[in-house]
Design a protein around this motif. Structure first.
Motif, PDB file in Angstrom:
ATOM      1  N   LEU A   3     -13.040  33.874  13.290  1.00 27.76           N
ATOM      2  CA  LEU A   3     -12.908  33.954  15.124  1.00 27.76           C
ATOM      3  C   LEU A   3     -13.244  35.602  15.262  1.00 27.76           C
ATOM      4  O   LEU A   3     -12.352  36.736  14.705  1.00 27.76           O
ATOM      5  N   THR A  47     -13.733  38.442  18.412  1.00 29.44           N
ATOM      6  CA  THR A  47     -12.874  38.556  19.565  1.00 29.44           C
ATOM      7  C   THR A  47     -13.754  39.456  20.741  1.00 29.44           C
ATOM      8  O   THR A  47     -13.793  39.145  21.754  1.00 29.44           O
ATOM      9  N   CYS A 102     -15.874  31.496  19.399  1.00 32.72           N
ATOM     10  CA  CYS A 102     -16.487  32.283  19.980  1.00 32.72           C
ATOM     11  C   CYS A 102     -16.338  31.827  21.111  1.00 32.72           C
ATOM     12  O   CYS A 102     -16.660  30.709  21.275  1.00 32.72           O
ATOM     13  N   THR A 103     -16.111  31.987  22.592  1.00 32.68           N
ATOM     14  CA  THR A 103     -16.503  32.018  23.793  1.00 32.68           C
ATOM     15  C   THR A 103     -17.859  31.846  23.496  1.00 32.68           C
ATOM     16  O   THR A 103     -18.961  32.935  23.354  1.00 32.68           O
ATOM     17  N   LYS A 143     -11.245  30.315  27.021  1.00 23.04           N
ATOM     18  CA  LYS A 143      -9.913  31.485  27.219  1.00 23.04           C
ATOM     19  C   LYS A 143      -8.420  30.263  27.679  1.00 23.04           C
ATOM     20  O   LYS A 143      -8.691  29.820  28.585  1.00 23.04           O
ATOM     21  N   THR A 171      -4.468  30.197  20.807  1.00 24.24           N
ATOM     22  CA  THR A 171      -5.463  30.488  21.541  1.00 24.24           C
ATOM     23  C   THR A 171      -5.394  31.555  22.835  1.00 24.24           C
ATOM     24  O   THR A 171      -4.963  32.687  22.162  1.00 24.24           O
ATOM     25  N   ALA A 172      -6.958  31.606  22.533  1.00 16.14           N
ATOM     26  CA  ALA A 172      -7.436  33.091  23.142  1.00 16.14           C
ATOM     27  C   ALA A 172      -7.362  33.792  24.716  1.00 16.14           C
ATOM     28  O   ALA A 172      -7.597  32.644  25.544  1.00 16.14           O
ATOM     29  N   ASP A 207      -7.150  36.809  27.577  1.00 19.73           N
ATOM     30  CA  ASP A 207      -8.738  37.560  28.112  1.00 19.73           C
ATOM     31  C   ASP A 207      -7.920  39.150  28.021  1.00 19.73           C
ATOM     32  O   ASP A 207      -6.773  39.424  27.476  1.00 19.73           O
ATOM     33  N   VAL A 258     -11.593  39.167  23.757  1.00 20.98           N
ATOM     34  CA  VAL A 258     -10.536  38.208  23.933  1.00 20.98           C
ATOM     35  C   VAL A 258      -9.643  38.943  22.428  1.00 20.98           C
ATOM     36  O   VAL A 258     -10.046  39.255  21.440  1.00 20.98           O
ATOM     37  N   PHE A 299      -5.927  36.975  20.378  1.00 22.92           N
ATOM     38  CA  PHE A 299      -5.905  35.766  19.900  1.00 22.92           C
ATOM     39  C   PHE A 299      -4.401  35.840  19.662  1.00 22.92           C
ATOM     40  O   PHE A 299      -3.355  36.526  18.679  1.00 22.92           O
TER      41      PHE A 299
END
Length: 346
Positions: free
Chosen positions: A117, A119, A143-144, A170, A182-183, A185, A194, A196
């Motif tokens: 994951l 950030t 990741c996004t 997110k 759950t990510a 903001d 993000v 987590f």
């Protein structure tokens, strides 16, 4: 240097708000155990066969949650969260050889890792992500899409990293390694940053490693968690009198920069009063502008002020583990002890 108010607590409910064979140990502390590296090797569990799908939820709820930090700070960030069967890495700023060795010492292996994951796209969080996954087909990068684009734009990294990317968004929970992730903001000057929030059976864990102030989403998810990893980056006086340029100092204290010890302390104090908080791990301490003892003293003083008493030091002593709140500053260059959390008894 004028100080800014960094904590912004929501005044109305969010759309996502929710209601509410080992030797015996002291009842007051049986929900939390810290195993040393040597002890972890001796007691490493033998992986069991994959359970039936209908039994997974019941089994996970009874399992211990494991956490270990492999390094925390601008020199590199990476941590493992999960069980002895499977888990995830949060960030990839530590050489995977060091991560592999630390996992092995603690009775784990890279086969337990089901994903990384990320950030955000700063180097101390992503430096080794391609090396981490390119020879391990069992690991994807979560990741996004914006964070991935920032990663490719900012760093000299193989574009094949896209082959390992599993996009996340997110506030949209997803399942990974037997946990719900759950990510959310956070305010920082990376790309699409993000934190987590991780639910595994009876466990609730939240991490925010780089953030300039406490937003309502940070407050919401941290308030749900029993175990919190949060930044305490700098001591305001050390930063003010330190060697950094005026530009860099301004960047650090900005609302999308980093948290100082007192802001972190006030927020942790509010969580201790109104949240589910029991364990606090301070992360991302500045080598130039902070000292672990300064960060610990600031948070401890606030916990005492709000009536929580002196926190435990996350050792395995009865005195420490019997405290209402346990507190540790994660090491910058070394691995932390292996933390094993038992499900909280009703």
């Amino acid at each position: 240097m004028a100080r800014k108010l960094k904590i912004s607590i929501p005044t109305h409910p969010s759309l996502f708000d929710t209601p509410e064979g080992r030797e015996a140990i002291h009842p007051a502390i049986e929900d939390f155990v810290i195993k040393s590296r040597a002890k972890a090797v001796e007691q490493a569990a033998t992986p069991s066969e994959t359970p039936l799908i209908e039994a997974i939820s019941e089994r996970t709820s009874a399992e211990n949650l494991i956490f270990i930090s492999f390094g925390s700070g601008s020199s590199g960030n990476c941590a493992y969260i999960g069980t002895r069967r499977e888990g995830v890495l949060i960030d990839a700023g530590i050489d995977p050889d060091k991560v592999r060795d630390a996992l092995r010492v603690n009775g784990l292996s890279f086969d337990c890792v089901k994903g990384v994951l990320l950030t955000h796209d700063h180097s101390d969080h992503v430096r080794y992500v391609y090396k981490m996954v390119r020879l391990r087909k069992n690991i994807a990068v979560y990741c996004t899409p914006k964070t991935l684009n920032g990663l490719l734009r900012r760093h000299n990294i193989s574009r094949r990293i896209k082959d390992y990317h599993s996009p996340i968004y997110k506030e949209f929970p997803f399942q990974l390694a037997g946990m719900t992730v759950t990510a959310f903001d956070v305010s920082h000057d990376g790309t699409d940053n993000v934190g987590f929030y991780i639910e595994g059976g009876a466990h609730r864990f939240a991490v925010a490693t780089d953030l300039g102030h406490i937003t309502d989403r940070v407050d919401h998810y941290m308030r749900l968690a029993r175990i919190v990893v949060i930044e305490a980056n700098y001591d305001a006086e050390m930063l003010r009198t330190g060697p950094y340029s005026a530009y860099l100092k301004s960047r650090i204290v900005a609302n999308n920069g980093h948290l100082d010890n007192l802001d972190t302390a006030r927020f942790v104090g509010s969580l201790a009063i109104n949240g589910n908080l029991e364990y606090v791990f301070l992360c991302h301490l500045s080598q130039e502008n902070n000292l672990p003892q300064k960060a610990l003293d600031a948070v401890s003083a606030e916990l005492v002020r709000v009536g929580m008493g002196e926190p435990g030091d996350c050792s395995n002593s009865l005195e420490s583990l019997g405290r209402r709140i346990k507190l540790m500053a994660l090491p910058r260059f070394e691995c932390s002890p292996l933390m094993v959390f038992r499900p909280k008894q009703a």
